[in-house]
Motif scaffolding. Structure first.
Motif, PDB file in Angstrom:
ATOM      1  N   SER A  52     101.247  68.464  -7.415  1.00  0.00           N
ATOM      2  CA  SER A  52     102.046  67.696  -8.183  1.00  0.00           C
ATOM      3  C   SER A  52     101.228  66.702  -9.229  1.00  0.00           C
ATOM      4  O   SER A  52      99.877  66.378  -8.849  1.00  0.00           O
ATOM      5  N   PRO A  53     102.047  66.054 -10.099  1.00  0.00           N
ATOM      6  CA  PRO A  53     101.360  65.071 -11.020  1.00  0.00           C
ATOM      7  C   PRO A  53     100.927  63.693 -10.563  1.00  0.00           C
ATOM      8  O   PRO A  53     100.173  63.196 -10.964  1.00  0.00           O
ATOM      9  N   SER A  54     101.527  63.531  -9.284  1.00  0.00           N
ATOM     10  CA  SER A  54     101.150  62.234  -8.586  1.00  0.00           C
ATOM     11  C   SER A  54      99.877  62.350  -8.159  1.00  0.00           C
ATOM     12  O   SER A  54      99.022  61.045  -8.049  1.00  0.00           O
ATOM     13  N   ALA A  55      99.394  63.503  -7.815  1.00  0.00           N
ATOM     14  CA  ALA A  55      97.817  63.546  -7.244  1.00  0.00           C
ATOM     15  C   ALA A  55      96.875  63.152  -8.228  1.00  0.00           C
ATOM     16  O   ALA A  55      95.704  62.823  -8.146  1.00  0.00           O
ATOM     17  N   ALA A  56      97.205  63.438  -9.505  1.00  0.00           N
ATOM     18  CA  ALA A  56      96.235  63.160 -10.928  1.00  0.00           C
ATOM     19  C   ALA A  56      96.167  61.565 -11.026  1.00  0.00           C
ATOM     20  O   ALA A  56      95.305  61.227 -11.908  1.00  0.00           O
ATOM     21  N   ARG A  57      97.038  60.701 -10.624  1.00  0.00           N
ATOM     22  CA  ARG A  57      97.154  59.451 -10.806  1.00  0.00           C
ATOM     23  C   ARG A  57      96.157  58.818 -10.188  1.00  0.00           C
ATOM     24  O   ARG A  57      95.887  58.848  -8.850  1.00  0.00           O
ATOM     25  N   PRO A  58      95.241  57.809 -10.964  1.00  0.00           N
ATOM     26  CA  PRO A  58      94.358  57.063 -10.174  1.00  0.00           C
ATOM     27  C   PRO A  58      95.013  56.032  -9.306  1.00  0.00           C
ATOM     28  O   PRO A  58      96.259  55.706  -9.509  1.00  0.00           O
TER      29      PRO A  58
END
Length: 140
Positions: A130-136
Motif C-alpha cells: 500500500s502507499p502507506s508503507a512508502a511514507r516515512p
C-alpha cells in the motif's frame, strides 16, 4: 532565487528497503497460503503433499528470518514504520511454534495458529504494497 528563504527539508523515504521488504514478505505470504492447500491435498488422499507441507513450513522460518533482517533495515535505514519489526519477530516465532505443533501432531494448536499466520502474513503483505508503507515515519 531568494537566499533568505530556507530550503525545503529533505524527506527521506524508504525505497530500497521497502522494495526488499515487499519482495521478502510476498515470498512469505505465498508460502504461508500454500500450506493449507497442501494440508487439504493430504487430507484428500495425496500422501506426498504432507512432505511438501513440512518442507515449506521449515522454509517459512528461513524466510521469517529474512523478513526480520529486512524489516530492521526498513525501520533503521529507511525510516519506515516502527511496528513492522515487532510484527516480523512475532511472525517468525509463530512460524517456529507452528512447526513444533505440527511435528507433535497437536492439531488443536497447529490449525488455529496456521490460520493466524496466514491472516497476519496477508495483512502484512497488503500493507507493504500500500502507499502507506512508502511514507516515512513522522517525528513526534
Amino acid at each position: 532565487m531568494d537566499t533568505l528563504t530556507p530550503a525545503a527539508p529533505v524527506v527521506r523515504r524508504p525505497r530500497i528497503s521497502l522494495w526488499t521488504l515487499r519482495a521478502v514478505i510476498t515470498v512469505h505470504v505465498l508460502a504461508a497460503v500454500a500450506q493449507p492447500v497442501l494440508a487439504g491435498l493430504f487430507l484428500t488422499g495425496d500422501v506426498d503433499a504432507i512432505g511438501v507441507h513440512g518442507l515449506i513450513g521449515s522454509l517459512l522460518t528461513l524466510v521469517g528470518m529474512a523478513v526480520i533482517g529486512v524489516a530492521l533495515a526498513y525501520v533503521l535505514g529507511g525510516r519506515g514504520r516502527l511496528w513492522v519489526l515487532p510484527v516480523a519477530v512475532l511472525l517468525f516465532l509463530a512460524d517456529g511454534f507452528q512447526i513444533a505443533a505440527g511435528y507433535e501432531r497437536q492439531l488443536e494448536l497447529h490449525i488455529p495458529l496456521g490460520v493466524t499466520i496466514v491472516v497476519v502474513s496477508v495483512l502484512l503483505a497488503a500493507w507493504a504494497w500500500s502507499p502507506s508503507a512508502a511514507r516515512p515515519r513522522t517525528r513526534r
